[in-house]
Motif scaffolding. Sequence first.
Motif, PDB file in Angstrom:
ATOM      1  N   PRO A   1       0.870  -1.204  -0.070  1.00 59.14           N
ATOM      2  CA  PRO A   1      -0.008  -0.072  -0.152  1.00 59.14           C
ATOM      3  C   PRO A   1       0.827   1.104   0.033  1.00 59.14           C
ATOM      4  CG  PRO A   1       0.127  -1.005   2.188  1.00 59.14           C
ATOM      5  CD  PRO A   1       0.932  -1.831   1.490  1.00 59.14           C
ATOM      6  N   PHE A   2       2.207   1.188  -0.222  1.00 58.80           N
ATOM      7  CA  PHE A   2       3.165   2.284  -0.090  1.00 58.80           C
ATOM      8  C   PHE A   2       4.111   2.268  -1.084  1.00 58.80           C
ATOM      9  CE2 PHE A   2       4.331  -0.693   3.526  1.00 58.80           C
ATOM     10  CZ  PHE A   2       5.786  -0.832   3.049  1.00 58.80           C
ATOM     11  N   ALA A   3       4.899   3.306  -1.551  1.00 64.77           N
ATOM     12  CA  ALA A   3       5.872   3.304  -2.300  1.00 64.77           C
ATOM     13  C   ALA A   3       7.089   3.207  -1.315  1.00 64.77           C
ATOM     14  CB  ALA A   3       5.743   4.448  -3.328  1.00 64.77           C
ATOM     15  N   LEU A   4       8.199   2.896  -2.110  1.00 62.93           N
ATOM     16  CA  LEU A   4       9.567   2.928  -1.076  1.00 62.93           C
ATOM     17  C   LEU A   4      10.026   4.472  -1.051  1.00 62.93           C
ATOM     18  CD1 LEU A   4      11.700  -0.043  -2.481  1.00 62.93           C
ATOM     19  CD2 LEU A   4      10.083   0.007  -0.496  1.00 62.93           C
TER      20      LEU A   4
ATOM     21  N   ALA B   1      15.552   6.860   0.104  1.00 62.89           N
ATOM     22  CA  ALA B   1      16.455   5.898   0.833  1.00 62.89           C
ATOM     23  C   ALA B   1      16.486   4.388   0.714  1.00 62.89           C
ATOM     24  CB  ALA B   1      16.431   6.252   2.337  1.00 62.89           C
ATOM     25  N   GLN B   2      15.271   3.843   0.998  1.00 62.28           N
ATOM     26  CA  GLN B   2      15.008   2.495   0.418  1.00 62.28           C
ATOM     27  C   GLN B   2      15.252   1.883  -0.581  1.00 62.28           C
ATOM     28  OE1 GLN B   2      11.022   2.736   1.844  1.00 62.28           O
ATOM     29  NE2 GLN B   2      11.169   1.212   3.689  1.00 62.28           N
ATOM     30  N   ARG B   3      15.070   2.720  -1.571  1.00 62.42           N
ATOM     31  CA  ARG B   3      15.532   2.388  -2.849  1.00 62.42           C
ATOM     32  C   ARG B   3      16.984   2.329  -2.946  1.00 62.42           C
ATOM     33  NH1 ARG B   3      11.221   5.676  -4.892  1.00 62.42           N
ATOM     34  NH2 ARG B   3      12.624   7.418  -5.398  1.00 62.42           N
TER      35      ARG B   3
ATOM     36  N   VAL C   1      14.567   3.604  14.323  1.00 67.27           N
ATOM     37  CA  VAL C   1      13.367   3.020  14.390  1.00 67.27           C
ATOM     38  C   VAL C   1      12.349   3.594  13.488  1.00 67.27           C
ATOM     39  CG1 VAL C   1      11.583   2.696  16.240  1.00 67.27           C
ATOM     40  CG2 VAL C   1      14.057   2.957  16.941  1.00 67.27           C
ATOM     41  N   GLY C   2      11.702   2.538  12.946  1.00 70.01           N
ATOM     42  CA  GLY C   2      10.593   2.931  12.049  1.00 70.01           C
ATOM     43  C   GLY C   2      10.863   3.269  10.560  1.00 70.01           C
ATOM     44  N   SER C   3      12.217   3.338  10.239  1.00 66.44           N
ATOM     45  CA  SER C   3      12.503   3.596   9.115  1.00 66.44           C
ATOM     46  C   SER C   3      12.228   2.873   7.784  1.00 66.44           C
ATOM     47  CB  SER C   3      14.075   3.861   8.977  1.00 66.44           C
ATOM     48  OG  SER C   3      15.041   2.722   9.243  1.00 66.44           O
ATOM     49  N   GLY C   4      11.755   1.479   8.259  1.00 62.25           N
ATOM     50  CA  GLY C   4      11.373   0.716   7.016  1.00 62.25           C
ATOM     51  C   GLY C   4      12.488  -0.374   6.707  1.00 62.25           C
ATOM     52  N   LYS C   5      13.025  -1.061   7.631  1.00 60.97           N
ATOM     53  CA  LYS C   5      14.076  -1.820   7.180  1.00 60.97           C
ATOM     54  C   LYS C   5      13.700  -3.209   6.841  1.00 60.97           C
ATOM     55  CE  LYS C   5      16.229  -1.567  11.407  1.00 60.97           C
ATOM     56  NZ  LYS C   5      15.381  -0.337  11.920  1.00 60.97           N
ATOM     57  N   THR C   6      12.558  -3.641   7.456  1.00 64.23           N
ATOM     58  CA  THR C   6      11.914  -4.870   7.183  1.00 64.23           C
ATOM     59  C   THR C   6      11.570  -5.254   5.500  1.00 64.23           C
ATOM     60  OG1 THR C   6      10.711  -4.652   9.069  1.00 64.23           O
ATOM     61  CG2 THR C   6      10.122  -6.664   7.853  1.00 64.23           C
ATOM     62  N   ILE C   7      11.164  -4.273   4.836  1.00 65.71           N
ATOM     63  CA  ILE C   7      10.722  -4.512   3.673  1.00 65.71           C
ATOM     64  C   ILE C   7      11.823  -4.453   2.507  1.00 65.71           C
ATOM     65  CG2 ILE C   7      10.394  -1.754   2.927  1.00 65.71           C
ATOM     66  CD1 ILE C   7       8.599  -4.671   1.290  1.00 65.71           C
TER      67      ILE C   7
ATOM     68  N   GLY D   1       4.431  11.182   6.080  1.00 64.83           N
ATOM     69  CA  GLY D   1       3.291  10.886   6.627  1.00 64.83           C
ATOM     70  C   GLY D   1       3.245  10.695   7.969  1.00 64.83           C
ATOM     71  N   ARG D   2       4.736  10.544   8.972  1.00 65.51           N
ATOM     72  CA  ARG D   2       4.592  10.417  10.052  1.00 65.51           C
ATOM     73  C   ARG D   2       4.770  11.660  10.895  1.00 65.51           C
ATOM     74  NH1 ARG D   2       7.851   5.175  10.077  1.00 65.51           N
ATOM     75  NH2 ARG D   2       6.683   3.886   9.096  1.00 65.51           N
ATOM     76  N   SER D   3       4.034  11.911  11.923  1.00 69.44           N
ATOM     77  CA  SER D   3       4.098  12.988  12.674  1.00 69.44           C
ATOM     78  C   SER D   3       5.206  12.804  13.692  1.00 69.44           C
ATOM     79  CB  SER D   3       2.966  13.595  13.230  1.00 69.44           C
ATOM     80  OG  SER D   3       2.004  12.701  13.717  1.00 69.44           O
TER      81      SER D   3
ATOM     82  N   VAL E   1       8.289  -4.089  17.476  1.00 67.88           N
ATOM     83  CA  VAL E   1       6.956  -4.216  17.405  1.00 67.88           C
ATOM     84  C   VAL E   1       6.457  -3.136  16.878  1.00 67.88           C
ATOM     85  CG1 VAL E   1       4.970  -4.453  19.154  1.00 67.88           C
ATOM     86  CG2 VAL E   1       6.950  -5.569  19.588  1.00 67.88           C
ATOM     87  N   ASP E   2       5.184  -3.260  16.168  1.00 60.74           N
ATOM     88  CA  ASP E   2       4.688  -2.557  15.051  1.00 60.74           C
ATOM     89  C   ASP E   2       3.297  -2.331  15.180  1.00 60.74           C
ATOM     90  OD1 ASP E   2       4.700  -0.434  12.860  1.00 60.74           O
ATOM     91  OD2 ASP E   2       4.689  -2.306  11.361  1.00 60.74           O
ATOM     92  N   VAL E   3       2.853  -1.457  15.832  1.00 58.71           N
ATOM     93  CA  VAL E   3       1.120  -1.373  15.721  1.00 58.71           C
ATOM     94  C   VAL E   3       0.830   0.147  15.703  1.00 58.71           C
ATOM     95  CG1 VAL E   3      -1.059  -1.659  17.455  1.00 58.71           C
ATOM     96  CG2 VAL E   3       0.895  -3.497  17.625  1.00 58.71           C
TER      97      VAL E   3
END
Length: 685
Positions: free
Chosen positions: A260-263, A266-268, A292-298, A447-449, A549-551
């Motif tokens: 549901p999102f584009a990379l 930095a991720q690319r 934290v939260g920068s999207g390493k998993t994908i 989109g993160r505040s 953990v990601d909720v």
Amino acid sequence: MTTAADAIEAPPALKARLDKLDLTRKGDLVLHLPLRYEDETQIDTIATAENAGPVQLEVTVREVSVQYHPRRQLVARVADDSGEMTLRFLNFYGSQIRQLERARDEGGKLRVFGELRPGFLGDEMVHPRYRPIKDGERLPESLTPVYPTTAGVSQAVLRKHIAAALAEADLCELLDDAWCRDHDFPPFDAAVRLLHAPPPGVPESDLQSRQHPAWRRIKFDELLAQQLSLRRAYLSRRQRGAPRIAPVGALSQRLLESLPFALTAAQRRVASEIVDDLSQPYPMQRLLQGDVGSGKTIVATLAACQAIEAGYQAAFMAPTEILAGQHYLKLRAWLEPLGVEVAWLSGSQKKAAKQASRQQVANTAQLVVGTHALIQDGVDFARLGLAIVDEQHRFGVAQRLELRRKGKKMAEPPHQLMMSATPIPRTLAMSYYADLDVSVLDELPPGRSPVRTRLVSDTRRDEVIERVRGAAEAGRQVYWVCPLIEESEKLQLQTALDTHAVLSRELAGLRVGLVHGRLKAEEKAAAMAAFAAGEIDVLVATTVIEVGVDVPNASLMVIEHAERFGLAQLHQLRGRVGRGREASICVLLYQTPLSPIARERLKVIFENTDGFEIARQDLRLRGPGEFVGSRQSGVPLLRYADLEADAELIDLAREMAEYLLREAPELAARHLTRWLGSREELLKA
Ligand code: ADP
Ligand code: MG
């Protein structure tokens, strides 16, 4: 290896003690440098000596007695031309009594070194260092070194052995003379000799602050040894083979299209660095750092896709059951629709399930997700091509090596991708981690505040409770982190249970859940799943939720007794909120009064959201030990250089290491032997 000529000559008992100080060769003694210095070049008088800092006096003995109040002690009255004072010894030998009595009877002089303190009967020194001297004996001309030591090795013994080693050891210059002059480095032997016996006129303060050019030279040499050993490890890894995994890209493409999102940019960037690495014929050893939260998993998952598409297996190992379980659910949701077989392996699986998982791993599984269970005996991968280690700093070196060895069915070791959200400050990355390639995700998804942090005294706990109620009633979810009780697991558990009971009462009407380390794996997973599904409003938790953990709907976190947590831990915990679109708040409850260091830590976390800056401050407050923790075995710790203060030397050492390995490998080898001796062997492991 230590050759016989090189070994320290000493009786076995002393040798064993020196071993404890890592002193086995004469060369080690040469590099065993003083912690500080004492000034014995001058004599003070009893009347004029100050009560701050050590002084040296020359005295005669008037009276010697053994007294018994309150405990047995040896007391001597001594005098010089200016006055009288007392020497007091609470531990002493019979020979000491006789020695002092002889000095009294013969009128010989003692040279006494220690701190003068006002006592009951005028000035006194407790446990001074002293020795009888001959009439007219000259004062030392240089400062007296004080060495790091251990029980049973006196300064005098160390000094004697070091002096002997200095006379014999090979102190020849290994670096270019002109280069040294250009960089203001004295020659190696001059630097070493100066630090062991500073000549008159060298300012003590330059030695103490380690800013003297001799110290700079030694620190440079130490950093050079570190850079050489890491660089050598890096190069030797490149000599080993690895499966060349050329990118096809179809699987990755389908995964990206389903998200549901584009990379982020930095991720690319990082994803393409990994694509390149995997297609090389030598093993990748890359550290992916991202806050934290920068999207390493994908990013890691895309790497796994490349391996899977080429017919290899990928393994994804996480340090906790909760985190591994969460990855498993997420990766399955992403990849099973694309036809990838994802297997799960964890320590808490029942025997039959574990057996089935192992069968899968040995045969058809394409991606295996799990905990330490992945590296246990009996787990055999069919064709492991890529090993991914999440939150790598939670694992020891041995465990990471073990995962690499799991590819043993194949001729070649798998590629390795390590991930860490505990950012490693630049200076550390360049030193302790110099054998890895490092990629950095330096951008958060849009989109993160940002999370706002509030410091609130424990006396206002009631207001915080009301705030929690308000948030929950507005449909948000809340983490409540229990106080950390490091000393006792039992107390930690009790605290979690108590906190849950109290909050359930205080927040009657809300759904309050609990997760802690002692729950069974299924219970933990169930609690997390219920929270993720929105069936729990307030999750009371211990630090089991610290990593990964990601909720996204959770937007308020309260941390009780925040002053007990470490900085990295607080940053990680705080990273559990601020993952959705809702503005998030982290409330740090603290207990007054705060110690100065606790106050400073909370200030750092309050003022900073950037994990790199927090890590840098943490390094400043605590030194590198904590960061390096799991890397320690094999990587030499620095004794003299300071990563923050000597950052400019690290750059220089790195350049020199590359130059030496390229142009003068035999000098590089001699430098390594000089500094690391047999420890260098460890590094090749
Ligand atoms: P971490 O780097 O801490 O491991 P995660 O991989 O858990 O971070 O990602 C945090 C959250 O951000 C997840 O919910 C993930 O799906 C989401 N995410 C990752 N990349 C993006 C992106 N480019 N845009 C939006 N959301 C993203
Ligand atoms: Mg993560």
